[in-house]
Design an enzyme around this catalytic site. Structure first.
Site, PDB file in Angstrom:
ATOM      1  N   ASP A 129     -19.487  27.514  -0.726  1.00  0.00           N
ATOM      2  CA  ASP A 129     -18.544  27.076   0.311  1.00  0.00           C
ATOM      3  C   ASP A 129     -18.632  25.562   0.438  1.00  0.00           C
ATOM      4  OD1 ASP A 129     -16.642  27.265   2.249  1.00  0.00           O
ATOM      5  OD2 ASP A 129     -17.948  28.079   3.802  1.00  0.00           O
TER       6      ASP A 129
ATOM      7  N   GLU B 105     -10.085  25.738  -2.772  1.00  0.00           N
ATOM      8  CA  GLU B 105      -8.750  25.267  -2.387  1.00  0.00           C
ATOM      9  C   GLU B 105      -7.790  26.450  -2.227  1.00  0.00           C
ATOM     10  OE1 GLU B 105      -5.570  21.790  -3.610  1.00  0.00           O
ATOM     11  OE2 GLU B 105      -6.787  22.675  -5.206  1.00  0.00           O
TER      12      GLU B 105
ATOM     13  N   HIS C 236     -11.089  23.311   0.771  1.00  0.00           N
ATOM     14  CA  HIS C 236     -10.567  22.056   0.235  1.00  0.00           C
ATOM     15  C   HIS C 236      -9.126  21.900   0.722  1.00  0.00           C
ATOM     16  CE1 HIS C 236     -10.397  18.824  -2.881  1.00  0.00           C
ATOM     17  NE2 HIS C 236      -9.112  19.135  -2.903  1.00  0.00           N
TER      18      HIS C 236
END
Length: 415
Positions: free
Chosen positions: A384, A393, A333
């Site tokens: 994932d 993230e 992310h």
């Protein structure tokens, strides 16, 4: 950002001797941040704490090069206090001043002078930026634990950097209020293990006790106050064999605490245990958790286990550091990583133009080498997926404590 910088500086101060040719890179990273903090605190009476509208930024998935969202600056001031973020910047500047003391004495002196000024501002204008700048800063980085811990944390780093007795007096006079103030926030934070067990970008209590304990142990003083007992109690909340363990563990052995981006806890708490183990070794001490004896070697072994898990010694045989090993997160992310480079896609990608890349099942085209993601769930499984930001993230406050840990274990292979 300030907490990440403080932790990078602490990593260099304690483990810089083990960084070898990577030490200049650590100094470069620290100076990038401290240059920014010098600019952000250059107008007396103001500390700029955020640039950009968080809602606008989070609404867009675009490359840094293409960002066209409002760059509104937000500042803490006498009218809008922000003691927690200002005091953390003071801590970062003070810690970093020691890092540059020998290599760049003029810059070091400038950082230390600014640290003292910013700390004085934070202390004289007490208040949380939740209450003043909250509508703009709080949805994403609210302060849950109060600002008192950051003030003492800032004073501790200034005392370490200056040895000025006024900072020591400040620490001693205010530490007794810390547990009391923390208790007022307990319902919001969930301090099941006591606030002495907490450490991260929002809560500095355990870090204060470890840092001050080092100062006390190195001075060989008999007046240990609450610092060394609380540092010992913190260790006993972490070790899995302790009768007062508070954190939980996945079947594969990864430390877990409530909240997102869990690897921030694994790296930050492991850093404290490794740092404390070395201080204990120097003073020939060990810790007693009930009938369990925790030696410095055990603390080091624990920290190594967490680092090994992050790097691939886990049930999925997966590294959670991008680019390390053969199996690592591919769809993190992260905007810059997930969008095509300007070289590959010269035309601008507007605010919503990045949505197809966000939703794509393809791996990110740009590897953010070295970034560590939030990590697996409590059952050691990992999805994932770019959308699963809690786990995918990367954050600077996960990476920063890991730098010191990696430096130490690079030079100290398992016995």
């Amino acid at each position: 950002m300030a907490f990440s910088t403080t932790m990078l500086a602490w990593s260099v101060l304690d483990f810089g001797d083990f960084m070898g040719p990577d030490l200049p890179h650590a100094l470069e990273a620290i100076k990038w941040a401290t240059d920014y903090f010098l600019k952000a605190t250059s107008i007396p009476g103001f500390v700029f704490v955020q640039v950009g509208d968080p809602y606008g930024d989070h609404n867009c998935w675009e490359r840094p090069e293409d960002m066209d969202t409002p760059r509104i600056p937000y500042a803490a001031s006498k009218q809008f206090p922000g003691s927690e973020v200002s005091a953390e910047i003071a801590a970062a500047l003070a810690a970093s001043s020691m890092v540059f003391r020998s290599s760049n004495p003029a810059y070091s002196a400038r950082l230390l002078k600014r640290a003292a000024m910013v700390f004085e501002f934070a202390d004289a204008n007490r208040g949380s930026y939740n209450d003043t700048l909250g509508p703009w800063v709080c949805p994403f980085y609210c302060d849950f634990s109060g600002y008192e811990d950051e003030l003492i944390w800032g004073a501790a780093w200034l005392y370490k950097a200056t040895k000025a007795p006024n900072y020591w007096s400040y620490i001693v006079q205010n530490i007794s209020d810390l547990e009391k103030n923390a208790a007022e926030h307990t319902d919001r934070v969930g301090y099941g293990g006591g606030s002495f067990a907490e450490f991260g970008w929002d809560t500095k209590n355990a870090g204060i006790n470890i840092l001050v304990s080092k100062l006390l142990l190195s001075n060989n003083t008999s007046d240990v106050g609450p610092f060394i007992p609380n540092a010992d109690k913190f260790v006993c909340t972490v070790l899995p064999e302790s009768p007062t363990v508070y954190v939980s563990y996945s079947p594969g052995g990864l430390l877990f605490k409530p909240g997102g981006s869990n690897l921030q806890h694994a790296t930050a708490l492991s850093f404290l245990l490794l740092a404390y183990a070395r201080y204990l070794n120097q003073s020939n001490r060990e810790i007693h958790c009930g009938n369990v004896v925790a030696t410095p070697a055990r603390l080091i072994q624990f920290a190594r286990g967490q680092v090994d898990y992050i790097l691939g010694t886990n049930p999925l045989k997966m590294s959670y550091m991008v680019g390390y090993g053969s199996k690592f997160p591919r769809k993190i992310h992260h905007r810059g990583s997930s969008l095509p480079s300007v070289d590959q896609h010269p035309a601008s990608i507007n605010c919503q133009g990045g949505a197809p890349y966000f939703q794509s099942n393809d791996p990110n085209p740009n590897l953010l080498i070295g970034a560590v993601v939030g990590g697996p769930d409590k059952e050691d499984s990992y999805s994932d997926s770019r959308a699963d930001f809690v786990h995918t993230e990367p954050t600077t406050y996960i990476n920063a404590p890991l730098v010191g840990l990696l430096a130490y274990f690079r030079s100290h292979p398992p016995l």
